[in-house]
Scaffold this motif. Structure first.
Motif, short mmCIF file in Angstrom:
data_model
loop_
_atom_site.label_atom_id
_atom_site.label_comp_id
_atom_site.label_asym_id
_atom_site.label_seq_id
_atom_site.Cartn_x
_atom_site.Cartn_y
_atom_site.Cartn_z
N THR A 90 -12.67 -45.39 -17.71
CA THR A 90 -12.69 -46.74 -17.63
C THR A 90 -12.82 -47.50 -16.32
O THR A 90 -12.76 -48.54 -16.01
CB THR A 90 -11.05 -46.94 -17.77
N GLY A 91 -13.53 -46.49 -15.28
CA GLY A 91 -14.30 -47.01 -14.29
C GLY A 91 -13.49 -47.05 -12.96
O GLY A 91 -13.91 -47.89 -11.77
N ASN A 92 -12.35 -46.37 -13.00
CA ASN A 92 -11.60 -46.32 -11.74
C ASN A 92 -12.07 -45.20 -10.87
O ASN A 92 -12.79 -44.44 -11.35
CB ASN A 92 -10.17 -46.05 -12.31
N SER A 93 -11.68 -45.37 -9.63
CA SER A 93 -11.68 -44.10 -8.64
C SER A 93 -10.26 -43.64 -8.67
O SER A 93 -9.06 -44.27 -8.76
CB SER A 93 -11.91 -44.67 -7.31
N VAL A 94 -10.39 -42.25 -8.17
CA VAL A 94 -9.16 -41.50 -8.28
C VAL A 94 -8.79 -40.64 -7.13
O VAL A 94 -9.78 -40.09 -6.34
CB VAL A 94 -9.08 -40.58 -9.67
N VAL A 95 -7.40 -40.58 -6.79
CA VAL A 95 -7.09 -39.66 -5.56
C VAL A 95 -6.18 -38.72 -6.41
O VAL A 95 -5.04 -39.26 -6.81
CB VAL A 95 -6.38 -40.34 -4.49
N LEU A 96 -6.62 -37.59 -6.47
CA LEU A 96 -5.70 -36.44 -7.61
C LEU A 96 -4.91 -35.55 -6.43
O LEU A 96 -5.45 -34.97 -5.59
CB LEU A 96 -6.42 -35.72 -8.21
N LYS A 97 -3.74 -35.30 -6.56
CA LYS A 97 -2.98 -34.39 -5.76
C LYS A 97 -2.37 -33.17 -6.69
O LYS A 97 -1.34 -33.54 -7.43
CB LYS A 97 -1.43 -35.08 -5.10
N PRO A 98 -2.90 -32.32 -6.66
CA PRO A 98 -2.43 -30.99 -7.52
C PRO A 98 -1.21 -30.34 -7.08
O PRO A 98 -0.83 -30.83 -5.84
CB PRO A 98 -3.64 -29.98 -7.21
N ALA A 99 -0.38 -29.53 -7.83
CA ALA A 99 0.57 -28.73 -7.23
C ALA A 99 0.29 -27.79 -6.10
O ALA A 99 -0.73 -27.40 -6.24
CB ALA A 99 1.37 -28.33 -8.39
N GLU A 100 1.37 -27.29 -5.37
CA GLU A 100 1.09 -26.74 -4.37
C GLU A 100 0.48 -25.27 -4.96
O GLU A 100 -0.21 -24.25 -4.19
CB GLU A 100 2.52 -26.42 -3.41
N THR A 101 1.16 -24.72 -5.93
CA THR A 101 0.89 -23.49 -6.43
C THR A 101 -0.21 -23.47 -7.46
O THR A 101 -0.52 -22.26 -8.13
CB THR A 101 1.96 -22.81 -7.01
N ALA A 102 -1.02 -24.40 -7.80
CA ALA A 102 -1.90 -24.44 -8.74
C ALA A 102 -3.04 -25.51 -8.37
O ALA A 102 -3.08 -26.67 -9.21
CB ALA A 102 -1.48 -24.76 -10.21
N SER A 103 -3.82 -25.44 -7.36
CA SER A 103 -4.89 -26.49 -6.87
C SER A 103 -6.13 -25.91 -7.31
O SER A 103 -7.11 -26.49 -7.29
CB SER A 103 -4.91 -26.70 -5.30
N LEU A 104 -6.52 -24.62 -7.12
CA LEU A 104 -7.74 -23.95 -7.39
C LEU A 104 -8.66 -24.48 -8.53
O LEU A 104 -9.99 -25.03 -8.16
CB LEU A 104 -7.93 -22.65 -7.06
N SER A 105 -8.01 -24.49 -9.59
CA SER A 105 -9.04 -24.98 -10.82
C SER A 105 -9.45 -26.33 -10.61
O SER A 105 -10.36 -26.90 -11.15
CB SER A 105 -8.25 -24.46 -12.23
#
Ligand code: NAD
Length: 455
Positions: free
Chosen positions: A142-157
């Motif tokens: 829909t055209g937004n920009s995103v800042v994503l915060k993954p979980a501490e124990t699962a960020s790599l993928s």
């Protein structure tokens, strides 16, 4: 998976988060993505899906080493599902229309659907790619920009996915990933004055905080996908009780019960209680629990020592409150190290038992007997949660009555688990207030704007 350190991550602080949000805002405001032609956004999202599919094995191994989900499930539920989600929303990009309002003839009322701006997304560790894609794909479509915060124990993928997005042609600054602690990086994102919408999957405790952060900052919209204590109701007239037992076992024990929609409360009609519990325990007891990268394992690891200790604490409390252990109950010591737990079945669980009311988020099934439809519905609804449910019956009228009577976002009939992108996933009561998946999810990422034009 083996309890050993695998890698180290940056621990983003509040300034790092502010920089990421500023980058997202710049990208949004200059239109490099927000005003790109829908056909261009569609092309990029399809390309992201292509890359996920091409590298599904690599991506899945990385994710499994990080969070411990059994590989066979992760391949389908993580990489496979994330690719499908990007494709689904890629196809939706150029099918989102505005409206012409039925006004008087001398006025033109147009309703535009505009991207909200900067989306903050905070996700958990149990299915990082699948859940990440549920947020990212419709937000980006829909055209937004995103800042994503993954979980501490699962960020790599998810970090890898961000690389794929850039390779697919997503412009710089449109997707930003900040790793680190929830109480630092997550909090800063949720308190940001420049994040327009926050989308979250995780625990109720964190969800509550996010609503507070919104109130304390810019009143950003907050969409919560929280936990569950989902009832799986088995009637004596179920068409195939053996199948019901096998599917119900997987409905709680896959990914070691670390599944938001896990059927963690089994409600069984009293006349079949003992036989059904025996059949389910036979299926559960035969599951091979172990190294998630061993293709023979049907159930992988517990995500962390904290999580394992919490699970064992639930079992101890449940038995102290009168429940009996019909299967499992303990830790499994694997030669690989790491944290593993036996599929555990607790019977005689009364509605005031902690394990009946609180989410374990582990391989622990609480069993309670019932008599008749009314008691089944009352027990099913005797929870603060309302995420998922299951009903097993050969009686169509009863199936419909149960679907209507049980307060939950999804009610499975004669199956448990499974769905696809065409249907929404979301909870009622304290399981949340927003939906992922389906075209309904798109509304979270759009604002309505009216143009009122005098002719
Ligand atoms: P959690 O709430 O502890 O963490 C989720 C995310 O929130 C993580 O990224 C974490 O770093 C962040 N976080 C933690 N504290 C924060 C704070 N103060 N401010 C901002 N962010 C913060 O949950 P979890 O243990 O990672 O995940 C398990 C929970 O997620 C379970 O309750 C489960 O049922 C739920 N879940 C729900 C769904 C769904 O679709 N409804 C799907 C999967 C998991």
């Amino acid at each position: 998976m083996d309890g050993a350190a695998f890698t180290t991550l940056e621990r983003a602080n509040a300034q790092d988060v502010d920089r990421a949000v500023a980058a997202a805002r710049r990208a949004f405001d200059d239109g490099r993505w927000s005003r790109a032609a829908p056909a261009e956004r569609k092309r990029v999202l399809h390309r992201i899906a292509d890359i996920i599919e091409e590298r599904a094995l690599e991506l899945t191994v990385l994710g499994v080493r990080d969070n411990g989900t059994e590989f066979n499930m992760a391949l389908k539920a993580e990489a496979g599902s994330a690719a499908g989600t990007f494709r689904y929303y890629a196809e939706a990009v150029d099918k989102i229309y505005g409206e012409v309002a039925p006004t008087a003839e001398d006025v033109l009322g147009l309703v535009h659907r505009e991207p909200v701006g900067v989306v903050g997304a905070i996700v958990p560790w149990n299915f990082p790619l699948m859940i990440g894609a549920w947020k990212l794909a419709p937000a980006l479509a829909t055209g937004n920009s995103v800042v994503l915060k993954p979980a501490e124990t699962a960020s790599l993928s998810l970090l890898k996915l961000a690389e794929y997005c850039m390779e697919a042609g997503l412009p710089d600054g449109v997707l930003n990933v900040v790793t680190g602690q929830g109480s630092v990086a997550g909090e800063a994102l949720a308190l940001s004055m420049d994040v327009d919408v926050l989308v979250f999957t995780g625990s109720g405790a964190t969800g509550r905080r996010l609503l507070e952060y919104s109130a304390r900052s810019n009143l950003k919209r907050v969409y919560l996908e929280l936990g569950g204590k989902s009832p799986n109701v088995v009637f004596a007239d179920a068409p195939d009780l053996e199948k019901a037992a096998a599917v119900s076992a997987m409905g709680i024990f896959r990914n070691s019960g670390q599944v938001c929609v896990a059927g963690s409360r089994l409600l069984v009609e009293r006349s079949i209680h003992d036989d059904f519990v025996a059949a389910l325990s036979r299926h559960a007891g035969a599951l091979r629990v172990g190294d998630p990268l061993d293709l023979g394992s049907q159930v992988g690891a517990i995500n962390s020592l904290d999580q394992l200790e919490g699970n064992l604490g639930f079992v101890a409390d449940a038995t102290a409150q009168g429940a009996e252990i019909a299967l499992g109950g303990g830790r499994i010591l694997e030669s690989t190290g790491g944290y593993y737990m036996e599929p555990t079945v607790l019977t005689g669980v009364a509605p005031d038992n902690r394990v009946f009311r609180e989410e374990v988020f582990g391989p622990v099934l609480a069993v309670t007997a019932f008599d008749g439809d009314e008691e089944a519905i009352a027990l099913a609804n005797a929870t603060d949660y309302g995420l998922a449910a299951g009903v097993w019956t050969g009686n169509l009228g009863r199936a419909h009555r149960m679907v209507r009577g049980i307060r939950a976002g999804i009610v499975h009939v004669n199956t448990y688990g499974g769905s696809d992108n065409t249907v929404p996933l979301g909870g009622v009561k304290q399981s949340g207030n927003g939906h992922d998946k389906s075209l309904h999810a798109i509304d979270k990422y759009l604002d309505l704007k009216t143009a009122w034009i005098q002719l």
